[in-house]
Design an enzyme around this catalytic site. Sequence first.
Site: not given
Length: 349
Positions: A127, A180, A213, A237
């Site tokens: 962000y 990830k 994923d 989010d």
Amino acid sequence: MKLVVLPGDGIGPEITAVTVAVLKKLNLGLSFETHDIGHASLKKEGTTYPARVLEACRAADGIIIGPVSHLDYPPRAQGGANPSGDTRIALDLYANIRPARSRKGLPHWGRTAMDLVIVRENTEGFYADRNMHVGIGEFMPTPEVALSVRKITAQGSRRIALAAFEMARARRKKVTAVNKINVLKVTEGLFLQEVRKVAAAFPDIAYEEQLIDSMAALLVRDAARFDVVLTTNMYGDILSDEATELSGSLGLAASINAGERHCMAQAQHGSAPDIAGQDKANPASLVLSAAMLLEWLGLKKQSPDFLKAAKAIEAAIDALIENPKTRTPDLGGTLGTRAFGEEIARKLG
Ligand code: ATP
């Protein structure tokens, strides 16, 4: 106790009005101080987030913020600050707690029912408005190259992990860390390294890891297997919108942004400009967020009345949603925003 109320943009004023009316019904001795932010204050004061409003938030016992349309704001230099992001940073509201729970009698869109909480780190990650000391974390070296910086810190990862494991102790005792690591080996590596250390200190909590994923697919296929889902800012989010929509509707998507000293109730969704001003929005998201704030205050100030009030709001909304006649349009019903608020108040009364 004093709560600061920031109505915000789009459906914000409608759902904050309902939220305040519901809280007033509870006789908890709360006082409310409302301040304009967003487009309303931009018109009047030339900024979407006046400095004195942030100071009012800092001085309050809790904050209720409506959604903000910060995508439409002018650049920051022309008054377009993001009140939500700025408050999260200024008051160090590092834990964004976002539950997703299916309700009795209401269809859920994933294959299984769910009762999970996403614990999202709120003050760093990708962000751009909150990951730099000076400047912002996105920049363009040439007109055809754009770069984005992601910040992950050991301390930020540790404290959000601690929040997740403590929460799991009061729930079904399972934490899933979403990451990830197969692609972002350094940043995700630091995050997981700290999370694993915290996990080792909580041997009573089952711990597992999922790639972001596969997590997106598993939420659709078998969300029932998840209890506390711990993750970094952007994954949290995105996953929380998916989870709450699968649980029934984004209109039920409650959350708090919590730090050591401050807490802000905020619906998970945006300002829904497509239905703003039409009395169609489901206010449950913000009312339930306010209930989470009451629970946070109840635990902090050791007030059984606040804890009881939080449970009463949840029970009232569950009962209304169970009955197709007392649902809002997003849940296939016909009750408007105000009428739904009146029904909640009636149940509490
Ligand atoms: P923003 O630009 O502020 O993010 P948006 O419309 O792009 O707004 P959301 O506000 O999250 O994103 O809305 C996504 C969809 O969900 C919209 O169709 C919106 O009408 C619907 N929605 C969001 N919140 C509610 C709510 N409380 N009640 C009913 N529908 C909602």
